[in-house]
Write an enzyme that holds these catalytic residues in place. Structure first.
Site, PDB file in Angstrom:
ATOM      1  N   GLU A  40       6.146   0.272   1.067  1.00  0.00           N
ATOM      2  CA  GLU A  40       4.493   0.030   1.732  1.00  0.00           C
ATOM      3  C   GLU A  40       4.430  -0.362   2.617  1.00  0.00           C
ATOM      4  OE1 GLU A  40       0.054   0.502  -0.158  1.00  0.00           O
ATOM      5  OE2 GLU A  40       1.543  -0.400  -1.763  1.00  0.00           O
ATOM      6  N   LYS A 112      -1.056   8.007   2.945  1.00  0.00           N
ATOM      7  CA  LYS A 112      -2.429   7.646   1.769  1.00  0.00           C
ATOM      8  C   LYS A 112      -3.456   8.089   1.382  1.00  0.00           C
ATOM      9  CE  LYS A 112      -2.048   3.392  -1.371  1.00  0.00           C
ATOM     10  NZ  LYS A 112      -2.110   2.307  -1.483  1.00  0.00           N
ATOM     11  N   CYS A 153       2.113   4.466  -3.890  1.00  0.00           N
ATOM     12  CA  CYS A 153       1.914   2.612  -3.823  1.00  0.00           C
ATOM     13  C   CYS A 153       1.348   3.595  -5.208  1.00  0.00           C
ATOM     14  CB  CYS A 153       1.204   1.926  -3.452  1.00  0.00           C
ATOM     15  SG  CYS A 153       1.671   0.293  -4.192  1.00  0.00           S
TER      16      CYS A 153
END
Length: 274
Positions: A40, A112, A153
């Site tokens: 990330e 995300k 994440c």
């Protein structure tokens, strides 16, 4: 089926970060990898948003992306850019994963979905949603390794996303991260292994590691996990002297069918009324 994982200590200079990525792409290709996975925020990691703003540009203008596309084509391998900070047309930012094929073309994009808005007991406070716009689409892409599901994440803490990826029959799921040390120490291995077992799929989790120029510290321990939950590669981290670098691991695609035949949890899954 060989892959390469790049563990990084990304800094505040996009040009320097791009050089690390392109060097890793060349090394991964020379090492026989079909695909390279990066963490990330591999192009820029800077918690000072005023300073970072000058470097956060539209996808078409992102220098790390352009360099990675050129390097992927030169090396003839696929590249999973865990995420880049991208300026959207509306002025907000996206935490965006990009998958690049072996010709340098963009094969998939994933923004995300779950924003990291937390206050930790360590005193760390993060408000990703103050600058970033959450995505809303589940994304998979066909690669030489099989069907790859995309997450980033904090997404790992939300089972519904992985339920959706499981229903789409993913062979692998990539979960790039910049995990904090407190959350990483207690939850990183636990959650990554659980996601692999739930999906009966390989999980590839490239991570940021160590002390960064912007003052943060990340946990590291980039992982490759098989569909049974076995850790095939652990690149070490903040707790054991792990550092940035490139790792290789060979995946056995036949392992997916073996595990799904023994424990057909995807086939046995039931829906519940809301």
């Amino acid at each position: 089926m060989r892959i390469a994982i790049l563990q990084m200590t990304t800094g505040i200079d996009p040009a320097a970060n791009a050089r690390v990525i392109t060097s890793a792409i060349a090394e991964a290709g020379a090492g026989g990898a079909a695909m390279l996975f990066t963490p990330e925020m591999c192009g820029l990691l800077d918690r000072n948003r005023q300073r970072a703003a000058d470097h956060i540009v539209a996808e078409a203008d992102n220098p790390a992306l352009a360099a990675a596309r050129e390097a992927a084509a030169a090396a003839g391998i696929w590249v999973h850019l865990g995420s880049l900070a991208i300026r959207r047309a509306d002025g907000r930012w996206a935490n965006r994963c990009l998958v690049i094929d072996d010709t340098g073309a963009i094969a998939a994009r994933y923004d995300k979905i779950h924003m990291f808005d937390v206050d930790l007991a360590s005193g760390e406070s993060w408000r990703e949603s103050n600058a970033y716009k959450a995505g809303d689409a589940v994304v998979t892409v066909e690669t030489p390794l099989g069907r790859l599901g995309l997450a980033i994440c904090y997404d790992i803490r939300f089972p519904a996303l992985f339920e959706a990826l499981g229903r789409r029959g993913c062979d692998l799921i990539a979960i790039p991260a910049a995990f904090t040390v407190p959350t990483g120490r207690d939850h990183w291995h636990l959650l990554q292994r659980a996601r692999a077992v739930e999906a009966s799929a390989f999980v590839i989790a490239p991570a940021q590691v160590g002390h960064h120029e912007d003052g943060r510290q990340t946990y590291g321990h980039s992982l490759a996990i098989d569909p049974w939950g076995k850790v095939l590669l652990d690149m070490g981290g903040a707790d054991d002297g792990g550092h940035a670098g490139l790792g290789f691991v060979d995946l056995d695609p036949g392992r997916i069918a073996e595990v799904r035949a023994q424990l057909p949890s995807l086939a046995n899954r039931r829906d519940f009324a809301k």
